[in-house]
Design a protein around this motif. Structure first.
Motif, PDB file in Angstrom:
ATOM      1  N   GLY A 151       0.808  -1.222   0.000  1.00 50.07           N
ATOM      2  CA  GLY A 151       0.000   0.000   0.000  1.00 50.07           C
ATOM      3  C   GLY A 151       0.835   1.263   0.000  1.00 50.07           C
ATOM      4  O   GLY A 151       0.366   2.324  -0.404  1.00 50.07           O
ATOM      5  N   HIS A 152       2.090   1.172   0.470  1.00 49.46           N
ATOM      6  CA  HIS A 152       2.991   2.335   0.470  1.00 49.46           C
ATOM      7  C   HIS A 152       3.981   2.255  -0.687  1.00 49.46           C
ATOM      8  O   HIS A 152       4.459   3.264  -1.179  1.00 49.46           O
ATOM      9  N   ARG A 153       4.307   1.033  -1.086  1.00 47.56           N
ATOM     10  CA  ARG A 153       5.259   0.825  -2.177  1.00 47.56           C
ATOM     11  C   ARG A 153       4.853  -0.431  -2.942  1.00 47.56           C
ATOM     12  O   ARG A 153       4.151  -1.294  -2.414  1.00 47.56           O
TER      13      ARG A 153
ATOM     14  N   ILE B 270       9.789  16.812  -2.561  1.00 48.92           N
ATOM     15  CA  ILE B 270       9.012  15.601  -2.315  1.00 48.92           C
ATOM     16  C   ILE B 270       9.654  14.813  -1.176  1.00 48.92           C
ATOM     17  O   ILE B 270      10.886  14.808  -1.037  1.00 48.92           O
ATOM     18  N   GLY B 271       8.821  14.199  -0.331  1.00 51.86           N
ATOM     19  CA  GLY B 271       9.346  13.466   0.823  1.00 51.86           C
ATOM     20  C   GLY B 271       9.062  11.971   0.717  1.00 51.86           C
ATOM     21  O   GLY B 271       8.029  11.558   0.179  1.00 51.86           O
ATOM     22  N   PHE B 272       9.997  11.164   1.221  1.00 58.65           N
ATOM     23  CA  PHE B 272       9.818   9.706   1.214  1.00 58.65           C
ATOM     24  C   PHE B 272      10.271   9.110   2.542  1.00 58.65           C
ATOM     25  O   PHE B 272      11.089   9.695   3.264  1.00 58.65           O
ATOM     26  N   ASN B 273       9.757   7.921   2.827  1.00 51.46           N
ATOM     27  CA  ASN B 273      10.250   7.131   3.951  1.00 51.46           C
ATOM     28  C   ASN B 273      11.647   6.615   3.573  1.00 51.46           C
ATOM     29  O   ASN B 273      11.819   5.945   2.553  1.00 51.46           O
ATOM     30  N   ALA B 274      12.643   6.927   4.390  1.00 46.80           N
ATOM     31  CA  ALA B 274      14.034   6.575   4.069  1.00 46.80           C
ATOM     32  C   ALA B 274      14.220   5.063   3.941  1.00 46.80           C
ATOM     33  O   ALA B 274      14.950   4.580   3.069  1.00 46.80           O
ATOM     34  N   ARG B 275      13.563   4.317   4.829  1.00 43.14           N
ATOM     35  CA  ARG B 275      13.698   2.852   4.801  1.00 43.14           C
ATOM     36  C   ARG B 275      13.212   2.293   3.463  1.00 43.14           C
ATOM     37  O   ARG B 275      13.824   1.436   2.850  1.00 43.14           O
ATOM     38  N   TYR B 276      12.067   2.827   2.994  1.00 47.23           N
ATOM     39  CA  TYR B 276      11.499   2.360   1.725  1.00 47.23           C
ATOM     40  C   TYR B 276      12.426   2.717   0.561  1.00 47.23           C
ATOM     41  O   TYR B 276      12.600   1.930  -0.365  1.00 47.23           O
TER      42      TYR B 276
ATOM     43  N   GLY C 234       2.622  15.003  -4.294  1.00 41.62           N
ATOM     44  CA  GLY C 234       1.597  14.171  -3.664  1.00 41.62           C
ATOM     45  C   GLY C 234       1.263  12.904  -4.425  1.00 41.62           C
ATOM     46  O   GLY C 234       0.427  12.113  -3.986  1.00 41.62           O
ATOM     47  N   SER C 235       1.890  12.700  -5.591  1.00 43.17           N
ATOM     48  CA  SER C 235       1.557  11.543  -6.442  1.00 43.17           C
ATOM     49  C   SER C 235       2.633  10.470  -6.378  1.00 43.17           C
ATOM     50  O   SER C 235       3.789  10.764  -6.072  1.00 43.17           O
ATOM     51  N   PRO C 236       2.266   9.215  -6.693  1.00 42.18           N
ATOM     52  CA  PRO C 236       3.247   8.120  -6.656  1.00 42.18           C
ATOM     53  C   PRO C 236       4.419   8.385  -7.608  1.00 42.18           C
ATOM     54  O   PRO C 236       4.238   8.967  -8.682  1.00 42.18           O
ATOM     55  N   THR C 237       5.596   7.974  -7.191  1.00 34.27           N
ATOM     56  CA  THR C 237       6.812   8.108  -8.003  1.00 34.27           C
ATOM     57  C   THR C 237       7.194   6.742  -8.552  1.00 34.27           C
ATOM     58  O   THR C 237       7.123   5.738  -7.844  1.00 34.27           O
ATOM     59  N   LEU C 238       7.594   6.724  -9.809  1.00 30.15           N
ATOM     60  CA  LEU C 238       8.040   5.483 -10.460  1.00 30.15           C
ATOM     61  C   LEU C 238       9.570   5.439 -10.418  1.00 30.15           C
ATOM     62  O   LEU C 238      10.221   6.431 -10.765  1.00 30.15           O
ATOM     63  N   ILE C 239      10.119   4.316  -9.995  1.00 32.27           N
ATOM     64  CA  ILE C 239      11.583   4.183  -9.900  1.00 32.27           C
ATOM     65  C   ILE C 239      11.991   2.935 -10.677  1.00 32.27           C
ATOM     66  O   ILE C 239      11.338   1.890 -10.575  1.00 32.27           O
ATOM     67  N   ARG C 240      13.073   3.049 -11.457  1.00 30.60           N
ATOM     68  CA  ARG C 240      13.572   1.855 -12.133  1.00 30.60           C
ATOM     69  C   ARG C 240      15.085   1.926 -12.279  1.00 30.60           C
ATOM     70  O   ARG C 240      15.710   2.970 -12.086  1.00 30.60           O
ATOM     71  N   ASP C 241      15.623   0.787 -12.628  1.00 31.18           N
ATOM     72  CA  ASP C 241      17.053   0.632 -12.839  1.00 31.18           C
ATOM     73  C   ASP C 241      17.374   1.111 -14.253  1.00 31.18           C
ATOM     74  O   ASP C 241      16.691   0.728 -15.209  1.00 31.18           O
ATOM     75  N   GLY C 242      18.416   1.929 -14.404  1.00 27.52           N
ATOM     76  CA  GLY C 242      18.786   2.408 -15.734  1.00 27.52           C
ATOM     77  C   GLY C 242      19.137   1.285 -16.697  1.00 27.52           C
ATOM     78  O   GLY C 242      18.951   1.404 -17.909  1.00 27.52           O
ATOM     79  N   ASP C 243      19.634   0.156 -16.159  1.00 27.46           N
ATOM     80  CA  ASP C 243      20.080  -0.953 -17.015  1.00 27.46           C
ATOM     81  C   ASP C 243      19.075  -2.092 -17.115  1.00 27.46           C
ATOM     82  O   ASP C 243      19.307  -3.061 -17.827  1.00 27.46           O
TER      83      ASP C 243
ATOM     84  N   LYS D 184      15.085  -2.970 -17.663  1.00 28.06           N
ATOM     85  CA  LYS D 184      13.716  -2.520 -17.970  1.00 28.06           C
ATOM     86  C   LYS D 184      12.654  -3.495 -17.445  1.00 28.06           C
ATOM     87  O   LYS D 184      11.464  -3.218 -17.520  1.00 28.06           O
ATOM     88  N   SER D 185      13.078  -4.662 -16.935  1.00 29.35           N
ATOM     89  CA  SER D 185      12.089  -5.693 -16.587  1.00 29.35           C
ATOM     90  C   SER D 185      11.610  -5.609 -15.136  1.00 29.35           C
ATOM     91  O   SER D 185      10.846  -6.454 -14.692  1.00 29.35           O
ATOM     92  N   ALA D 186      12.075  -4.609 -14.388  1.00 26.50           N
ATOM     93  CA  ALA D 186      11.599  -4.436 -13.010  1.00 26.50           C
ATOM     94  C   ALA D 186      11.312  -2.960 -12.762  1.00 26.50           C
ATOM     95  O   ALA D 186      12.096  -2.093 -13.177  1.00 26.50           O
ATOM     96  N   ILE D 187      10.182  -2.676 -12.121  1.00 25.54           N
ATOM     97  CA  ILE D 187       9.859  -1.289 -11.762  1.00 25.54           C
ATOM     98  C   ILE D 187       9.374  -1.247 -10.320  1.00 25.54           C
ATOM     99  O   ILE D 187       8.923  -2.253  -9.768  1.00 25.54           O
ATOM    100  N   TYR D 188       9.473  -0.045  -9.729  1.00 25.87           N
ATOM    101  CA  TYR D 188       9.059   0.149  -8.336  1.00 25.87           C
ATOM    102  C   TYR D 188       8.237   1.425  -8.262  1.00 25.87           C
ATOM    103  O   TYR D 188       8.529   2.400  -8.960  1.00 25.87           O
ATOM    104  N   VAL D 189       7.207   1.394  -7.419  1.00 25.18           N
ATOM    105  CA  VAL D 189       6.372   2.577  -7.214  1.00 25.18           C
ATOM    106  C   VAL D 189       6.413   2.916  -5.729  1.00 25.18           C
ATOM    107  O   VAL D 189       6.292   2.023  -4.877  1.00 25.18           O
ATOM    108  N   LEU D 190       6.588   4.192  -5.418  1.00 20.37           N
ATOM    109  CA  LEU D 190       6.696   4.613  -4.022  1.00 20.37           C
ATOM    110  C   LEU D 190       5.779   5.802  -3.769  1.00 20.37           C
ATOM    111  O   LEU D 190       5.786   6.782  -4.518  1.00 20.37           O
TER     112      LEU D 190
END
Length: 371
Positions: free
Chosen positions: A178-180, A322-328, A349-358, A360-366
């Motif tokens: 729910g958070h990530r 923008i602020g984030f939970n450091a642990r996450y 206030g909106s979700p941020t998309l994070i991915r590895d530059g190298d 493309k097959s994994a993404i993270y939302v925080l």
């Protein structure tokens, strides 16, 4: 039953099966491991009624037979025996005890009848496919940190494994609390098409990772609507699945975030780690201030002080705070194997998309925090 086996082989198998056994059990037989000896093989079975692990190992079987013995006690005894010791296990039904002998050490353990040991019937598992061990490990590694620990939302207490069409057919693993959210894909293996979407429980994921560590051969996977089975290296792990509906996770993955930050992953993680040293245990909030070419990380804790660190980054969009939970943030940074981490943001206030530059097959939302 009478068998002889080398201590190292015995210890390895016991280590694999005993970790399934709960330390506190209201049903005495569940504290035991089922031991069977036949045709040059010794097999161990352990269960908590949700997961069952069976492992077979070569042994010198003088007399076939079977019994059950306390799993953790047996493991601890074998662990404390000297390296290279030959271990003799003997069981006589009239005594009701398992005798373990190695050198001058001798132990007698109280047993329970093997007939009382619960069998986990898997039923029909119609969908079967093979996955390389490193591919399965990657799917689990990239997503398991985001599994929810909140028992009320039990349908989030596992990894959602399902098939998708993303240009090409993929096997996808997703976890969220729910958070990530974490998502990883792998090209769909033969035989997996048409499999149901399933939720693999957290404990099963943990046990599977321990058992499959370092195994780069194929893992045979069988799936039904209610159970999943993994077979490799003489080990068979069968698990119930979480009976629930995983939420429509694709709705929370942002598609149009246009503020792009590119930063060196390791330097970013180290900087977040440093400034979060003084954040409060409860909120662990870290503020990110972005302006052209520069990222400022800051933490302000009324009780212990403040911390600021600047990083040179690639960023050319409008300034944003923008602020984030450091642990996450650190959990996600630990999954990025490439040199560059890419953040796609819309606003504070909106979700941020994070991915590895190298990769493309994994993404993270925080989800951001107010700071």
């Amino acid at each position: 039953m009478k068998i002889t086996i080398e201590r190292g082989a015995l210890l390895k198998s016991l280590n694999h099966v005993q970790s399934v056994v709960e330390r506190r059990n209201t049903i005495p037989i569940l504290s035991n491991v089922l031991i069977r000896a036949d045709q040059g093989q010794l097999s161990f079975t352990a269960t908590d009624l949700d997961i069952e692990v069976v492992e077979a190992v070569d042994a010198d079987v003088a007399q076939p037979g079977g019994t059950t013995a306390p799993a953790h006690t047996l493991y601890d005894i074998v662990r404390k025996l000297p390296d290279g010791a030959q271990v003799e296990l003997t069981y006589g039904a009239d005594e009701g005890r398992l005798t373990l002998q190695a050198g001058r050490s001798r132990f007698a353990l109280q047993c329970l009848p093997q007939e009382d040991f619960p069998a986990m019937s898997a039923g029909e598992l119609p969908h079967r496919f093979d996955l390389p061990g490193d591919a399965l490990a990657r799917l689990l590694d990239k997503t398991r940190f985001a599994i929810s620990t909140e028992e009320t939302r039990y349908y989030l207490n596992g990894i959602y494994l399902h098939t998708v069409e993303e240009g090409a057919p993929m096997l996808r693993a997703v976890a969220t609390d729910g958070h990530r959210l974490a998502q990883a894909d792998y090209p769909l293996p033969d035989g997996a098409a048409g499999m149901p979407g399933i939720i693999v429980p957290r404990k099963t994921v943990q046990e599977l990772q321990k058992l499959a560590e370092g195994h780069d051969g194929l893992i045979h996977v069988s799936v039904s609507d209610t159970k999943i089975r993994f077979e490799f290296n003489g080990i068979v792990l069968t698990s119930k699945l979480i009976d629930g509906t995983f939420p429509d996770y694709e709705r929370v993955i942002p598609k149009d975030n246009d503020k792009l930050l590119e930063v060196e992953g390791k330097r970013f993680a180290q900087a977040v780690d440093r400034v979060s040293t003084i954040s409060t245990e409860k909120s662990r909030a870290v503020k990110m201030q972005l302006e052209e070419g520069r990222l400022t990380l800051s933490v302000n804790n009324p009780d212990s002080g403040s911390a600021v660190e600047e990083l040179a980054v690639s960023y050319a969009a409008d300034p944003i705070e923008i602020g984030f939970n450091a642990r996450y943030l650190l959990d996600i940074a630990a999954q990025l194997d490439g040199d560059q981490a890419i953040f796609a943001m819309a606003d504070s206030g909106s979700p941020t998309l994070i991915r590895d530059g190298d990769d493309k097959s994994a993404i993270y939302v925080l989800m951001p925090m107010r700071v």
